[in-house]
Design a protein around this motif. Structure first.
Motif, PDB file in Angstrom:
ATOM      1  N   ALA A 162      -4.123  -1.177  -7.315  1.00 36.64           N
ATOM      2  CA  ALA A 162      -5.428  -0.639  -6.407  1.00 36.64           C
ATOM      3  C   ALA A 162      -5.750  -1.942  -5.765  1.00 36.64           C
ATOM      4  N   ALA A 163      -7.277  -2.275  -6.339  1.00 39.27           N
ATOM      5  CA  ALA A 163      -7.460  -3.907  -6.224  1.00 39.27           C
ATOM      6  C   ALA A 163      -6.711  -4.990  -6.007  1.00 39.27           C
ATOM      7  N   MET A 164      -5.162  -5.142  -6.361  1.00 38.79           N
ATOM      8  CA  MET A 164      -4.692  -6.253  -5.671  1.00 38.79           C
ATOM      9  C   MET A 164      -4.396  -5.913  -4.478  1.00 38.79           C
ATOM     10  N   ILE A 165      -4.422  -5.107  -4.073  1.00 41.84           N
ATOM     11  CA  ILE A 165      -4.513  -4.497  -1.998  1.00 41.84           C
ATOM     12  C   ILE A 165      -5.670  -5.334  -1.273  1.00 41.84           C
ATOM     13  N   LEU A 166      -7.311  -5.039  -2.048  1.00 39.05           N
ATOM     14  CA  LEU A 166      -8.247  -5.424  -1.545  1.00 39.05           C
ATOM     15  C   LEU A 166      -8.414  -7.331  -1.754  1.00 39.05           C
ATOM     16  N   ASN A 224     -12.807   6.984  -5.321  1.00 35.32           N
ATOM     17  CA  ASN A 224     -13.610   7.206  -6.946  1.00 35.32           C
ATOM     18  C   ASN A 224     -13.053   6.341  -8.151  1.00 35.32           C
ATOM     19  N   PHE A 225     -13.181   4.900  -8.102  1.00 35.98           N
ATOM     20  CA  PHE A 225     -11.942   4.067  -9.006  1.00 35.98           C
ATOM     21  C   PHE A 225     -12.561   4.007  -9.984  1.00 35.98           C
ATOM     22  N   ASP A 226     -13.417   4.667 -10.093  1.00 37.59           N
ATOM     23  CA  ASP A 226     -14.379   4.226 -11.887  1.00 37.59           C
ATOM     24  C   ASP A 226     -13.943   5.302 -12.795  1.00 37.59           C
ATOM     25  N   GLU A 227     -13.055   6.803 -11.755  1.00 36.14           N
ATOM     26  CA  GLU A 227     -12.541   7.600 -13.241  1.00 36.14           C
ATOM     27  C   GLU A 227     -11.087   7.127 -13.412  1.00 36.14           C
ATOM     28  N   MET A 228     -10.537   5.721 -12.315  1.00 33.08           N
ATOM     29  CA  MET A 228      -9.252   5.283 -12.892  1.00 33.08           C
ATOM     30  C   MET A 228      -8.550   4.856 -14.285  1.00 33.08           C
ATOM     31  N   ASP A 229      -7.892   5.084 -14.197  1.00 32.73           N
ATOM     32  CA  ASP A 229      -6.856   4.105 -15.247  1.00 32.73           C
ATOM     33  C   ASP A 229      -6.210   2.568 -15.027  1.00 32.73           C
ATOM     34  N   PRO A 230      -6.806   2.172 -16.173  1.00 33.10           N
ATOM     35  CA  PRO A 230      -7.096   0.332 -15.099  1.00 33.10           C
ATOM     36  C   PRO A 230      -5.375  -0.330 -15.043  1.00 33.10           C
ATOM     37  N   ASP A 231      -4.423   0.338 -15.787  1.00 32.65           N
ATOM     38  CA  ASP A 231      -3.290   0.338 -15.482  1.00 32.65           C
ATOM     39  C   ASP A 231      -3.278   0.683 -13.022  1.00 32.65           C
ATOM     40  N   ARG A 232      -3.838   1.725 -13.135  1.00 37.04           N
ATOM     41  CA  ARG A 232      -3.965   2.123 -12.140  1.00 37.04           C
ATOM     42  C   ARG A 232      -4.370   1.547 -10.758  1.00 37.04           C
ATOM     43  N   GLN A 233      -5.729   0.832 -11.453  1.00 34.59           N
ATOM     44  CA  GLN A 233      -6.907   0.483 -11.158  1.00 34.59           C
ATOM     45  C   GLN A 233      -6.385  -0.620 -10.749  1.00 34.59           C
ATOM     46  N   THR A 234      -5.872  -1.664 -11.352  1.00 34.72           N
ATOM     47  CA  THR A 234      -5.265  -2.686 -10.891  1.00 34.72           C
ATOM     48  C   THR A 234      -4.561  -2.871  -9.486  1.00 34.72           C
ATOM     49  N   LYS A 272     -18.064   0.270  -4.604  1.00 33.12           N
ATOM     50  CA  LYS A 272     -18.532  -0.042  -5.714  1.00 33.12           C
ATOM     51  C   LYS A 272     -17.718  -0.857  -6.372  1.00 33.12           C
ATOM     52  N   PHE A 273     -16.413  -1.204  -5.463  1.00 40.66           N
ATOM     53  CA  PHE A 273     -16.311  -2.113  -6.241  1.00 40.66           C
ATOM     54  C   PHE A 273     -16.045  -3.848  -5.495  1.00 40.66           C
ATOM     55  N   ILE A 312       0.806  -1.196  -0.373  1.00 43.39           N
ATOM     56  CA  ILE A 312       0.275  -0.124   0.229  1.00 43.39           C
ATOM     57  C   ILE A 312       0.811   1.314   0.196  1.00 43.39           C
ATOM     58  N   GLY A 313       1.462   1.063   1.032  1.00 41.72           N
ATOM     59  CA  GLY A 313       2.720   2.022   0.517  1.00 41.72           C
ATOM     60  C   GLY A 313       3.560   2.649  -0.426  1.00 41.72           C
ATOM     61  N   ALA A 314       3.889   1.589  -1.343  1.00 42.48           N
ATOM     62  CA  ALA A 314       4.888   1.595  -2.171  1.00 42.48           C
ATOM     63  C   ALA A 314       3.036   1.982  -3.295  1.00 42.48           C
ATOM     64  N   ASN A 315       2.490   1.687  -3.352  1.00 45.03           N
ATOM     65  CA  ASN A 315       0.998   2.500  -4.525  1.00 45.03           C
ATOM     66  C   ASN A 315      -0.624   3.023  -3.693  1.00 45.03           C
ATOM     67  N   THR A 316       0.355   4.277  -2.724  1.00 45.89           N
ATOM     68  CA  THR A 316      -0.411   5.525  -1.974  1.00 45.89           C
ATOM     69  C   THR A 316      -1.480   5.580  -2.743  1.00 45.89           C
ATOM     70  N   SER A 317      -0.913   6.181  -3.862  1.00 46.21           N
ATOM     71  CA  SER A 317      -1.721   7.170  -4.737  1.00 46.21           C
ATOM     72  C   SER A 317      -2.795   6.766  -5.564  1.00 46.21           C
ATOM     73  N   GLU A 318      -2.418   5.158  -5.770  1.00 46.46           N
ATOM     74  CA  GLU A 318      -3.295   4.657  -6.993  1.00 46.46           C
ATOM     75  C   GLU A 318      -4.654   4.239  -5.582  1.00 46.46           C
ATOM     76  N   TYR A 319      -3.726   3.528  -4.813  1.00 48.91           N
ATOM     77  CA  TYR A 319      -5.173   3.143  -3.366  1.00 48.91           C
ATOM     78  C   TYR A 319      -6.418   4.274  -3.176  1.00 48.91           C
ATOM     79  N   ARG A 320      -5.402   5.345  -3.046  1.00 45.59           N
ATOM     80  CA  ARG A 320      -5.838   6.805  -2.127  1.00 45.59           C
ATOM     81  C   ARG A 320      -7.132   6.535  -3.406  1.00 45.59           C
ATOM     82  N   GLU A 321      -6.678   7.196  -4.880  1.00 42.28           N
ATOM     83  CA  GLU A 321      -7.916   7.356  -5.720  1.00 42.28           C
ATOM     84  C   GLU A 321      -8.482   6.371  -5.982  1.00 42.28           C
TER      85      GLU A 321
END
Length: 183
Positions: free
Chosen positions: A95-99, A83-93, A141-142, A70-79
């Motif tokens: 963050a999704a791996m964390i959940l 609001n994950f619907d607006e994210m670029d698919p790579d950034r979304q992926t 939403k996820f 999470i620390g290494a991917n903080t900006s993706e996770y916060r976004e």
């Protein structure tokens, strides 16, 4: 020698002695079995405690590794949580791996807890953290999308959905307690 030409060794006393020895042998055998059962119970309890400790160490290590991710991917996770619907698919992926990882760990803890190999407090901590994260606007939403396709196991789906049913969703309050996750 008796008058009827038979030998006598005090047969009455001999059979009484053998019977007494037999009774003592059975008694001591029973005591031995009882002591063996007590020892086995002590050993089993010690083994269970060691298994519980090993499980907790492993689960905490997994959680710590997830926190590093999470620390290494903080900006993706916060976004993602906001609001994950607006994210670029790579950034979304990312963050999704964390959940996915949190849900997988929660599933493991639920199963270990059911077998007595995980404590209630450790399970509660991971459950509360996971539910808190997925109760956010993006997290919820996820969760709805993943629940709809039955991605998580029944243990996780049932436990998390029961907890979510008691909340106002999406949970805007979660971010006020964890400002580092706000956008």
């Amino acid at each position: 020698i008796h008058p009827d030409n038979t030998y006598s060794f005090g047969s009455s006393n001999w059979s009484d002695s053998m019977e007494t020895l037999s009774v003592w042998g059975e008694f001591l055998g029973g005591v031995g079995v009882l002591l063996s059962l007590i020892f086995l119970g002590i050993q089993t309890r010690a083994s269970n405690r060691l298994a519980l400790a090993a499980s907790q160490r492993e689960q905490r290590h997994i959680w710590q590794e997830m926190m590093f991710y999470i620390g290494a991917n903080t900006s993706e996770y916060r976004e993602f949580l906001n609001n994950f619907d607006e994210m670029d698919p790579d950034r979304q992926t990312k963050a999704a791996m964390i959940l996915f990882a949190m849900g997988n760990q929660l599933d493991t803890l639920l199963k270990l807890n059911a077998e007595g190999l995980e404590t209630d407090d450790n399970l509660r901590y991971v459950m509360d953290a996971f539910v808190g994260h997925i109760s956010t606007p993006g997290g919820y939403k996820f969760w709805q999308k993943m629940s709809a396709i039955d991605l998580y196991g029944d243990n996780v789906l049932d436990a998390v959905n029961a907890k979510l049913a008691t909340m106002d969703l999406p949970n805007e309050d979660f971010m006020s307690h964890m400002p580092w996750l706000r956008m």
